[in-house]
Design a protein around this motif. Structure first.
Motif, PDB file in Angstrom:
ATOM      1  N   MET A   1     -62.008 -29.640  68.594  1.00 33.14           N
ATOM      2  CA  MET A   1     -62.503 -28.632  69.853  1.00 33.14           C
ATOM      3  C   MET A   1     -61.244 -28.215  70.479  1.00 33.14           C
ATOM      4  O   MET A   1     -60.446 -29.091  71.018  1.00 33.14           O
ATOM      5  CB  MET A   1     -63.408 -29.354  70.523  1.00 33.14           C
ATOM      6  N   GLY A   2     -61.203 -27.211  71.076  1.00 30.91           N
ATOM      7  CA  GLY A   2     -60.031 -26.547  71.771  1.00 30.91           C
ATOM      8  C   GLY A   2     -60.148 -26.710  73.154  1.00 30.91           C
ATOM      9  O   GLY A   2     -61.379 -27.386  73.662  1.00 30.91           O
ATOM     10  N   GLU A   3     -59.733 -26.000  74.088  1.00 26.73           N
ATOM     11  CA  GLU A   3     -59.636 -26.262  75.667  1.00 26.73           C
ATOM     12  C   GLU A   3     -60.767 -25.551  76.020  1.00 26.73           C
ATOM     13  O   GLU A   3     -61.343 -25.752  77.153  1.00 26.73           O
ATOM     14  CB  GLU A   3     -58.251 -25.796  76.330  1.00 26.73           C
ATOM     15  N   LEU A   4     -61.388 -24.800  75.469  1.00 35.77           N
ATOM     16  CA  LEU A   4     -62.392 -24.168  75.935  1.00 35.77           C
ATOM     17  C   LEU A   4     -63.775 -24.621  75.521  1.00 35.77           C
ATOM     18  O   LEU A   4     -65.108 -24.467  75.803  1.00 35.77           O
ATOM     19  CB  LEU A   4     -62.598 -22.486  75.119  1.00 35.77           C
ATOM     20  N   GLY A   5     -63.483 -25.876  74.666  1.00 34.59           N
ATOM     21  CA  GLY A   5     -64.850 -26.436  74.198  1.00 34.59           C
ATOM     22  C   GLY A   5     -65.508 -25.869  73.013  1.00 34.59           C
ATOM     23  O   GLY A   5     -66.515 -26.212  72.674  1.00 34.59           O
ATOM     24  N   LEU A   6     -64.806 -25.109  72.340  1.00 32.75           N
ATOM     25  CA  LEU A   6     -65.163 -24.191  71.347  1.00 32.75           C
ATOM     26  C   LEU A   6     -64.386 -24.683  70.025  1.00 32.75           C
ATOM     27  O   LEU A   6     -63.353 -25.173  70.112  1.00 32.75           O
ATOM     28  CB  LEU A   6     -64.962 -22.759  71.284  1.00 32.75           C
ATOM     29  N   PRO A   7     -65.124 -24.713  68.919  1.00 31.08           N
ATOM     30  CA  PRO A   7     -64.428 -25.224  67.669  1.00 31.08           C
ATOM     31  C   PRO A   7     -63.081 -24.211  67.304  1.00 31.08           C
ATOM     32  O   PRO A   7     -63.010 -23.211  67.504  1.00 31.08           O
ATOM     33  CB  PRO A   7     -65.458 -25.268  66.423  1.00 31.08           C
ATOM     34  N   ASP A   8     -62.273 -24.758  66.445  1.00 35.48           N
ATOM     35  CA  ASP A   8     -61.512 -24.080  65.896  1.00 35.48           C
ATOM     36  C   ASP A   8     -61.809 -23.099  64.781  1.00 35.48           C
ATOM     37  O   ASP A   8     -62.903 -23.411  64.011  1.00 35.48           O
ATOM     38  CB  ASP A   8     -60.097 -24.838  65.426  1.00 35.48           C
ATOM     39  N   LEU A   9     -61.220 -22.302  64.109  1.00 33.79           N
ATOM     40  CA  LEU A   9     -61.817 -21.269  62.956  1.00 33.79           C
ATOM     41  C   LEU A   9     -61.487 -22.011  61.840  1.00 33.79           C
ATOM     42  O   LEU A   9     -60.808 -23.065  61.998  1.00 33.79           O
ATOM     43  CB  LEU A   9     -60.830 -20.125  62.977  1.00 33.79           C
ATOM     44  N   ASP A  10     -62.292 -21.872  60.855  1.00 28.35           N
ATOM     45  CA  ASP A  10     -62.466 -22.525  59.570  1.00 28.35           C
ATOM     46  C   ASP A  10     -61.448 -21.546  58.729  1.00 28.35           C
ATOM     47  O   ASP A  10     -61.853 -20.251  58.255  1.00 28.35           O
ATOM     48  CB  ASP A  10     -63.651 -22.692  58.947  1.00 28.35           C
ATOM     49  N   ALA A  11     -60.305 -21.811  58.452  1.00 31.45           N
ATOM     50  CA  ALA A  11     -59.303 -20.919  57.613  1.00 31.45           C
ATOM     51  C   ALA A  11     -59.790 -20.990  56.085  1.00 31.45           C
ATOM     52  O   ALA A  11     -59.597 -19.862  55.477  1.00 31.45           O
ATOM     53  CB  ALA A  11     -58.136 -21.652  57.766  1.00 31.45           C
ATOM     54  N   THR A  12     -60.648 -21.992  55.950  1.00 34.95           N
ATOM     55  CA  THR A  12     -61.255 -21.800  54.320  1.00 34.95           C
ATOM     56  C   THR A  12     -62.357 -21.168  54.169  1.00 34.95           C
ATOM     57  O   THR A  12     -63.083 -20.894  52.902  1.00 34.95           O
ATOM     58  CB  THR A  12     -61.484 -23.261  53.874  1.00 34.95           C
ATOM     59  N   SER A  13     -63.164 -20.609  55.227  1.00 38.08           N
ATOM     60  CA  SER A  13     -64.199 -19.950  55.091  1.00 38.08           C
ATOM     61  C   SER A  13     -64.120 -18.492  54.706  1.00 38.08           C
ATOM     62  O   SER A  13     -63.071 -17.986  55.018  1.00 38.08           O
ATOM     63  CB  SER A  13     -65.076 -19.958  56.553  1.00 38.08           C
ATOM     64  N   ASP A  14     -65.262 -17.984  53.972  1.00 40.22           N
ATOM     65  CA  ASP A  14     -65.027 -16.464  53.645  1.00 40.22           C
ATOM     66  C   ASP A  14     -65.995 -15.700  54.703  1.00 40.22           C
ATOM     67  O   ASP A  14     -65.938 -14.405  54.517  1.00 40.22           O
ATOM     68  CB  ASP A  14     -65.470 -16.251  52.238  1.00 40.22           C
ATOM     69  N   ARG A  15     -66.382 -16.513  55.503  1.00 36.90           N
ATOM     70  CA  ARG A  15     -67.016 -15.693  56.588  1.00 36.90           C
ATOM     71  C   ARG A  15     -65.987 -15.121  57.608  1.00 36.90           C
ATOM     72  O   ARG A  15     -64.946 -15.611  57.961  1.00 36.90           O
ATOM     73  CB  ARG A  15     -67.977 -16.489  57.607  1.00 36.90           C
ATOM     74  N   PRO A  16     -66.067 -13.723  58.015  1.00 40.48           N
ATOM     75  CA  PRO A  16     -64.989 -12.850  58.873  1.00 40.48           C
ATOM     76  C   PRO A  16     -64.860 -13.842  60.213  1.00 40.48           C
ATOM     77  O   PRO A  16     -65.819 -14.315  60.633  1.00 40.48           O
ATOM     78  CB  PRO A  16     -65.884 -11.731  59.107  1.00 40.48           C
ATOM     79  N   VAL A  17     -63.764 -13.665  60.585  1.00 37.89           N
ATOM     80  CA  VAL A  17     -63.207 -14.425  61.748  1.00 37.89           C
ATOM     81  C   VAL A  17     -64.143 -13.951  63.030  1.00 37.89           C
ATOM     82  O   VAL A  17     -64.667 -14.929  63.662  1.00 37.89           O
ATOM     83  CB  VAL A  17     -61.815 -13.902  61.992  1.00 37.89           C
ATOM     84  N   PHE A  18     -64.452 -12.776  63.137  1.00 38.70           N
ATOM     85  CA  PHE A  18     -65.380 -12.294  64.473  1.00 38.70           C
ATOM     86  C   PHE A  18     -66.659 -12.893  64.217  1.00 38.70           C
ATOM     87  O   PHE A  18     -67.295 -13.046  65.291  1.00 38.70           O
ATOM     88  CB  PHE A  18     -65.184 -10.733  64.547  1.00 38.70           C
ATOM     89  N   LYS A  19     -67.057 -13.005  62.939  1.00 36.86           N
ATOM     90  CA  LYS A  19     -68.433 -13.658  62.990  1.00 36.86           C
ATOM     91  C   LYS A  19     -68.371 -14.936  63.396  1.00 36.86           C
ATOM     92  O   LYS A  19     -69.371 -15.489  63.920  1.00 36.86           O
ATOM     93  CB  LYS A  19     -69.131 -13.383  61.576  1.00 36.86           C
ATOM     94  N   GLN A  20     -67.359 -15.849  62.821  1.00 41.73           N
ATOM     95  CA  GLN A  20     -67.086 -17.047  63.355  1.00 41.73           C
ATOM     96  C   GLN A  20     -67.269 -17.234  64.642  1.00 41.73           C
ATOM     97  O   GLN A  20     -67.619 -18.364  65.428  1.00 41.73           O
ATOM     98  CB  GLN A  20     -65.853 -17.779  62.596  1.00 41.73           C
ATOM     99  N   ILE A  21     -66.224 -16.568  65.506  1.00 42.79           N
ATOM    100  CA  ILE A  21     -66.117 -16.543  66.863  1.00 42.79           C
ATOM    101  C   ILE A  21     -67.682 -16.283  67.557  1.00 42.79           C
ATOM    102  O   ILE A  21     -67.835 -16.932  68.449  1.00 42.79           O
ATOM    103  CB  ILE A  21     -65.135 -15.622  67.419  1.00 42.79           C
ATOM    104  N   ALA A  22     -68.358 -15.336  66.863  1.00 41.72           N
ATOM    105  CA  ALA A  22     -69.631 -15.136  67.506  1.00 41.72           C
ATOM    106  C   ALA A  22     -70.533 -16.331  67.342  1.00 41.72           C
ATOM    107  O   ALA A  22     -71.203 -16.745  68.158  1.00 41.72           O
ATOM    108  CB  ALA A  22     -70.283 -13.974  66.864  1.00 41.72           C
TER     109      ALA A  22
END
Length: 261
Positions: free
Chosen positions: A1-22
């Motif tokens: 978890m980062g400083e915002l309390g949110l997970p980091d991005l999963d670089a191995t996922s095929d899900r688009p980055v903006f959808k991971q953030i959402a």
């Protein structure tokens, strides 16, 4: 978890980055880590946390807004939508004891939910009904109705619009034609006029709001409405009112108790 309390991005996922953030922000809202009315991390904070372009963050935030989870306030940021739920009890909301206590259905519902009810934008006129309304009321082609259109608010926020159609032959000259219909609302007045209510029928469907409906209820993009048409019948089985109601879907839980036989 980062400083915002949110997970980091999963670089191995095929899900688009903006959808991971959402997904991360949605999960924080669903779990109440970001509660109703709370401000989401700013675009700059999200850019720094995820190391992505501003447009990527904006696409993520647009997803949440399109789902009706957030609202953007110009110059202030993006906030979790705050809407009070009201539980509609179909087996109880039109019970006579509410009217005898001087409470219309909406007031009884709001008090049960612990929120402050109010009504505004009341418009009353006598006019010819649309064919589908006339049919439900068993009216002849030349018969008129009293039309009562109003908007309901909870804690100052609009959640429902309702338009009632009552045969003018019943309501003309009564308090039903006044902005303040009196204790217990128009159903109490109908019973005083000799039309003791016996039962109601309701037709409900979910749909996206029309432009005027979205404006009247101050709906965020992506929020559907419940469209409910109710017909009230008196002790003789005669229809005495049709009510066409549009409700913000995120302000209500429709709860029904049904017999098993």
């Amino acid at each position: 978890m980062g400083e915002l309390g949110l997970p980091d991005l999963d670089a191995t996922s095929d899900r688009p980055v903006f959808k991971q953030i959402a997904d991360h922000l949605r999960a924080a809202i669903d779990s109440k880590e970001l509660g109703p009315g709370e401000k989401l991390p700013s675009e700059s904070q999200l850019i720094g946390h995820y190391d992505v372009a501003r447009m990527t963050v904006r696409h993520a935030l647009q997803i949440l807004q399109s789902e009706g989870l957030t609202v953007a306030e110009h110059g202030k940021g993006v906030f979790v939508r705050s809407r009070p739920p009201v539980r509609r009890l179909a087996s109880d909301r039109f019970a006579r004891h509410h009217r005898e206590q001087g409470k219309a259905a909406f007031i009884a519902e709001a008090e049960d939910a612990g929120v402050k009810p109010s009504v505004d934008s009341i418009e009353i006129q006598e006019s010819k009904p649309a064919p589908e309304v006339a049919a439900k009321l068993n009216l002849a082609e030349d018969e008129l109705v009293i039309v009562r259109a109003r908007r309901y608010l909870l804690n100052g926020h609009p959640v429902e619009t309702a338009t009632s159609y009552i045969p003018a032959s019943i309501a003309r000259g009564s308090q039903i034609t006044q902005p303040n219909s009196g204790p217990g609302g128009i159903y109490a007045r109908l019973e005083e006029l000799g039309h003791r209510l016996d039962h109601f029928t309701e037709e409900i469907r979910a749909r996206m709001p029309l432009r005027d409906e979205a404006r009247a209820l101050k709906l965020a993009p992506g929020v559907p409405v419940f469209h409910l048409v109710r017909t009230a019948y008196d002790q003789d089985g005669c229809p005495v009112e049709v009510c066409d109601t549009v409700m913000s879907s995120d302000a209500y839980v429709l709860s029904y108790e049904l017999p098993a036989q």
